[in-house]
Design an enzyme around this catalytic site. Structure first.
Site, PDB file in Angstrom:
ATOM      1  N   ASN A 132      71.296  56.097  60.440  1.00 38.60           N
ATOM      2  CA  ASN A 132      71.015  57.007  61.552  1.00 38.60           C
ATOM      3  C   ASN A 132      71.353  56.274  62.848  1.00 38.60           C
ATOM      4  OD1 ASN A 132      69.980  58.676  63.519  1.00 38.60           O
ATOM      5  ND2 ASN A 132      67.945  58.856  62.632  1.00 38.60           N
ATOM      6  N   ARG A 177      72.983  60.659  59.118  1.00 33.09           N
ATOM      7  CA  ARG A 177      72.378  61.725  59.907  1.00 33.09           C
ATOM      8  C   ARG A 177      73.362  62.084  61.024  1.00 33.09           C
ATOM      9  NH1 ARG A 177      68.661  61.402  65.111  1.00 33.09           N
ATOM     10  NH2 ARG A 177      68.077  63.585  65.267  1.00 33.09           N
ATOM     11  N   HIS A 209      66.591  68.756  64.534  1.00 31.79           N
ATOM     12  CA  HIS A 209      65.494  68.290  63.667  1.00 31.79           C
ATOM     13  C   HIS A 209      65.389  69.102  62.378  1.00 31.79           C
ATOM     14  CE1 HIS A 209      63.496  66.878  67.641  1.00 31.79           C
ATOM     15  NE2 HIS A 209      64.105  65.851  67.070  1.00 31.79           N
ATOM     16  N   ARG A 251      63.221  64.283  78.270  1.00 32.13           N
ATOM     17  CA  ARG A 251      63.990  65.516  78.481  1.00 32.13           C
ATOM     18  C   ARG A 251      63.088  66.605  79.053  1.00 32.13           C
ATOM     19  NH1 ARG A 251      66.641  65.683  72.562  1.00 32.13           N
ATOM     20  NH2 ARG A 251      65.764  63.608  72.288  1.00 32.13           N
ATOM     21  N   GLU A 295      62.894  62.196  56.890  1.00 35.43           N
ATOM     22  CA  GLU A 295      64.286  62.639  56.975  1.00 35.43           C
ATOM     23  C   GLU A 295      65.191  61.772  56.112  1.00 35.43           C
ATOM     24  OE1 GLU A 295      64.922  64.057  61.457  1.00 35.43           O
ATOM     25  OE2 GLU A 295      63.556  62.355  61.287  1.00 35.43           O
TER      26      GLU A 295
END
Length: 402
Positions: free
Chosen positions: A10, A90, A181, A242, A386
């Site tokens: 990732n 990913r 996600h 963000r 994940e």
């Protein structure tokens, strides 16, 4: 096949998370993180055989450097190298092209690069990871699989993904909601359905992935029907750095009245806003939770975060075709922040959600469990995984298992 391992990668903008997983036994043999790229304080930490290791680098490192280091200094020394049969990457954004994980070919890689316009902080770096691994592990160059954050959300209906712009912007340029996600939302949904003994295709839930990047997804009959992140991972909830949802006219005001250029505005919205911008101190929720009652700025910022999250949960509750079976909290904040979970659920009493404070205090640090009262719709905390999802998808594609 039980000894076949998947190397999961990732790549982030200034970090690289990695693991080696046995997808059949669901066992993590190695996991680690390289951080602070492009800095003189970069380092790598990893866990193998329940022992933690750390190496500091006293010069700036690159993805190429760290991937070579991973293979030569860690995988080979840990005697895992020879059992790796595939590599799972990913990939944040797959656009409309990818509705599921796929084997990476040169054509596929070009399409991933093309989708970089929608995830400029992520896709280009992840493409570098794919290209470098091809050079470092040439015998596995045709055994690389892309697992997309966006693919789980390809089931959302047109009324959920279409923006109210002139239709040509969707038809010609594919400007629409894609979400993110997805791998995490998909994983915790499966685990929650199994935990509550409900068939996945009958399972309705609201999944809250809360971390430095946060998103919430409405899931009906096991499928995503709406999600908070949009064309890019900037839309939606208040996040670590963000801004989430804002009036688009703010951008014009910053440009025309404050004389900020587009790059400055983008940097503010993505790296200097959210909890960092509101607290003017940090985006680290461990510090934020510790100082919630001590610092007024932190309290206000946290309440803004909770307000944003509560509005989404409430609105998504209305979208369910049948009753809601659960709310799920996951991600670093969702799994560990007792405060955020408690304050959020307190605002949702009208929808028959109530929290058991004792259970809420206990379920953190990797634990799975119910934190609701007996009278409430179930509220679950489920640590996301994940990497396991990526390893299992990679294994299935390499061996063509349906």
């Amino acid at each position: 096949m039980s000894d076949k391992l998947i190397f999961v990668i990732n790549c982030g903008s200034s970090s690289l998370k990695f693991s080696v997983i046995n997808p059949i036994k669901k066992r993590v043999l190695l996991s680690g993180l390289a951080e602070n790229y492009y800095d003189n304080s970069s380092f790598i930490t990893w866990n193998f055989n329940n022992k933690k290791h750390k190496t500091k680098f006293y010069n700036k490192i690159t993805h190429k450097y760290i991937l070579n280091y991973l293979v030569e200094k860690i995988l080979k020394k840990c005697l895992l190298y020879n059992n790796i049969i595939g590599i799972g990457h990913r990939i944040v954004h797959g656009g409309e092209t990818f509705t599921k994980s796929t084997l990476i070919t040169d054509v596929i890689l070009k399409k991933i690069e093309k989708a970089s316009i929608f995830a400029p902080l992520h896709n280009p770096i992840q493409v570098i990871g794919v290209k470098e691994i091809k050079k470092i592990l040439p015998h596995l160059k045709n055994k690389q699989v892309a697992v997309f954050d966006t693919s789980f959300h390809q089931t959302i209906p047109i009324e959920s993904y279409l923006y109210a712009l002139p239709i040509k912007f969707y038809e010609k340029y594919k400007i629409r909601r894609y979400g993110a996600h997805g791998t995490s939302h998909k994983y915790v949904t499966k685990i929650a359905a199994k935990f509550l003994n409900i068939k996945l295709n009958n399972f309705n839930c609201i999944s809250c992935h809360l971390g430095n990047g946060s998103s919430i997804t409405a899931i009906n009959n096991g499928k995503s029907i709406d999600t908070s992140m949009g064309l890019t991972p900037l839309e939606g909830l208040v996040m670590g750095t963000r801004c989430g949802n804002i009036d688009p006219a703010i951008i014009f005001y910053m440009y025309n009245e404050l004389n900020l250029n587009i790059n400055e505005i983008y940097n503010i919205l993505t790296r200097k806003s959210g909890m960092l911008g509101l607290t003017n101190i940090t985006s680290d929720f461990r510090y934020i939770e510790e100082n919630y009652f001590k610092n007024n700025n932190i309290k206000i910022a946290t309440n803004v975060f909770i307000h944003s999250l509560t509005k989404y949960i409430a609105s998504y509750s209305i979208l369910m075709q049948n009753k809601i079976n659960a709310i799920i909290f996951t991600g670093g904040i969702g799994e560990n922040s007792v405060l955020i979970r408690e304050k959020t659920i307190e605002k949702l009493k009208i929808l028959n959600f109530s929290i058991d404070k004792k259970l809420n205090n206990k379920i953190k640090y990797g634990k799975t469990g119910i934190i609701s009262t007996n009278l409430s719709i179930p509220i679950l905390v489920i640590p996301t995984n994940e990497e396991l999802m990526i390893s299992q998808d990679t294994f299935k594609i390499i061996y063509n298992i349906k």
